[in-house]
Design an enzyme around this catalytic site. Structure first.
Site, short mmCIF file in Angstrom:
data_model
loop_
_atom_site.label_atom_id
_atom_site.label_comp_id
_atom_site.label_asym_id
_atom_site.label_seq_id
_atom_site.Cartn_x
_atom_site.Cartn_y
_atom_site.Cartn_z
N LYS A 191 -4.53 10.12 -8.42
CA LYS A 191 -4.17 10.27 -7.01
C LYS A 191 -4.25 11.74 -6.66
O LYS A 191 -3.51 12.56 -7.21
CB LYS A 191 -2.76 9.74 -6.75
CG LYS A 191 -2.31 9.87 -5.28
CD LYS A 191 -3.12 8.96 -4.36
CE LYS A 191 -2.58 9.03 -2.92
NZ LYS A 191 -3.32 8.13 -2.01
N HIS A 229 0.82 -1.21 0.00
CA HIS A 229 0.00 0.00 0.00
C HIS A 229 0.85 1.26 0.00
O HIS A 229 0.62 2.18 -0.80
CB HIS A 229 -0.91 -0.01 1.22
CG HIS A 229 -1.83 1.18 1.32
ND1 HIS A 229 -3.00 1.27 0.60
CD2 HIS A 229 -1.73 2.33 2.02
CE1 HIS A 229 -3.59 2.41 0.86
NE2 HIS A 229 -2.83 3.09 1.72
N HIS A 242 3.26 6.15 -1.64
CA HIS A 242 3.97 7.23 -0.98
C HIS A 242 5.48 7.05 -1.06
O HIS A 242 6.19 7.29 -0.09
CB HIS A 242 3.52 7.33 0.49
CG HIS A 242 2.06 7.55 0.66
ND1 HIS A 242 1.46 8.76 0.38
CD2 HIS A 242 1.06 6.71 1.05
CE1 HIS A 242 0.15 8.67 0.61
NE2 HIS A 242 -0.11 7.43 1.02
#
Length: 384
Positions: free
Chosen positions: A317, A259, A274
């Protein structure tokens, strides 16, 4: 006569008190069904309609707080815990630090987090230099425009990266080997070959055991009593980061590592994502289109922080914040530190005298070990 009356009164009061204890959840929340009681105090009672009258007050509302529960024994039925081990297992109630742990010698203070993060910042010898990494942030947009999906940057974010120098280093190479082991769509079960499992072990070894930065993190957590050995430290990180859980369709389709570092697609949009290295690789292959950034950290060298807007193969995003230019071990270390010290909360660090806030989230729908929670997400928060 008076003696007999007194005895009768005592028996009556005892009976009432005993009867009340059978009809109450006081000190019984989460315990198994017991036919010796007239009502029950566990989740099954909701199904069978035999809960005590104070079940919802004492067991449901109070179950998420440490009020009156500090140092209680572990009970697997409770959604969160209030004993000295809950920090290690990442399953403390949100008010544990405030109500139970304020004066504990093992509590990790904000001052310690800032001091350790400054040390890790200095020890990040594998971070990119200004000559090894050049970025072109271009359009800066306000938060109110991050949802517009407007491509305001005509050029890629990454202008130059010295791949030969950086990506060949052991921690980068180990990171890249793990990065490509995932299916990005949630709802698709993840499975790993023996080689891929070995790659996870190699990544943990290279980043946490074979770097001074990783050893510094372990040393700190060891002195705080979080881990008793390096092997326990590594095993817990492996479970915490690589253990699988379900984000969609009851499939074991996700993990903290996937993730946060690789990124996922859920509900028609990008979820997580990220990491600057993954961003660079996808942009280089033409699979990612950089649109804009909504915040830029105060650092003049690497690592820096950006809040990014982009499309990944057509999936948008809105804000994908990332620490830019740091080594894989630094990224992994600060997220691990913050998750262990501040699970489900904001974690205040300091890099070069400037504050960095990391937001962490726990995965509450499943667990590993004796009730430990997987990491759900962690990322830099905008404060500029």
């Amino acid at each position: 006569m008076k003696v007999a009356a007194l005895l009768l009164l005592c028996v009556t009061l005892f009976h009432q008190g005993y009867s009340n204890s059978l009809d109450s959840c006081q000190s019984r929340c989460g315990y198994g069904t017991d036919s010796g009681y007239s009502c029950q105090c566990n989740t099954a009672c909701e199904k069978y309609n035999d809960c005590c009258s104070d079940y919802f007050t004492l067991c449901k509302d109070a179950a998420t707080s440490c009020k009156g529960r500090c140092d209680e024994k572990y009970n697997s039925q409770n959604p969160c815990h209030c004993n000295s081990l809950c920090s290690q297992y990442n399953n403390c109630c949100k008010d544990y630090a405030d109500l139970c742990n304020a004066d504990s010698g093992t509590a990790i203070t904000d001052a310690e987090l800032k001091s350790l993060s400054e040390t890790l910042y200095v020890l990040d010898s594998n971070k990119a230099s200004a000559s090894q990494l050049i970025i072109d942030p271009q359009a800066l947009v306000p938060d109110s425009q991050t949802s517009s999906q407007s491509d305001l940057s005509s050029r890629p974010l990454f202008k130059y990266l010295d791949e030969n120098t950086l990506l060949s280093r052991p921690t980068y190479a180990a990171f890249l080997n793990v990065l490509n082991n995932y299916k990005r769509m949630t709802g698709q079960t993840e499975s790993f070959s023996s080689q891929q499992l070995t790659e996870q072990d190699t990544f943990l070894k290279e980043t946490m055991l074979n770097t001074e930065l990783g050893r510094e993190l372990f040393g700190f957590l060891y002195t705080k009593g979080v881990y008793r050995s390096e092997s326990e430290f590594i095993q817990d990180l492996k479970n915490m980061w690589f253990g699988l859980y379900s984000r969609n369709n009851n499939a074991l389709d996700s993990s903290g590592f996937e993730h946060i570092f690789a990124g996922e697609i859920k509900g028609g949009k990008v979820s997580g994502f990220h990491n600057w290295i993954q961003f660079y690789l996808l942009e280089k292959r033409g699979e990612l289109n950089y649109y804009s950034h909504s915040f830029n950290g105060p650092w003049s060298n690497y690592p820096d922080v950006l809040g990014l807007q982009f499309k990944w193969d057509g999936y948008y995003k809105q804000v994908g914040s990332a620490v830019i230019g740091c080594s894989p071990e630094f990224d992994f270390a600060i997220y691990s530190l913050c998750y262990i010290a501040r699970p489900g909360k904001q974690c205040r660090l300091s890099l070069g005298g400037k504050e960095l806030i990391i937001q962490t989230y726990t995965w509450d729908n499943s667990s590993y070990g004796n009730g430990k929670k997987y990491i759900a997400s962690a990322y830099p928060v905008s404060m500029y």
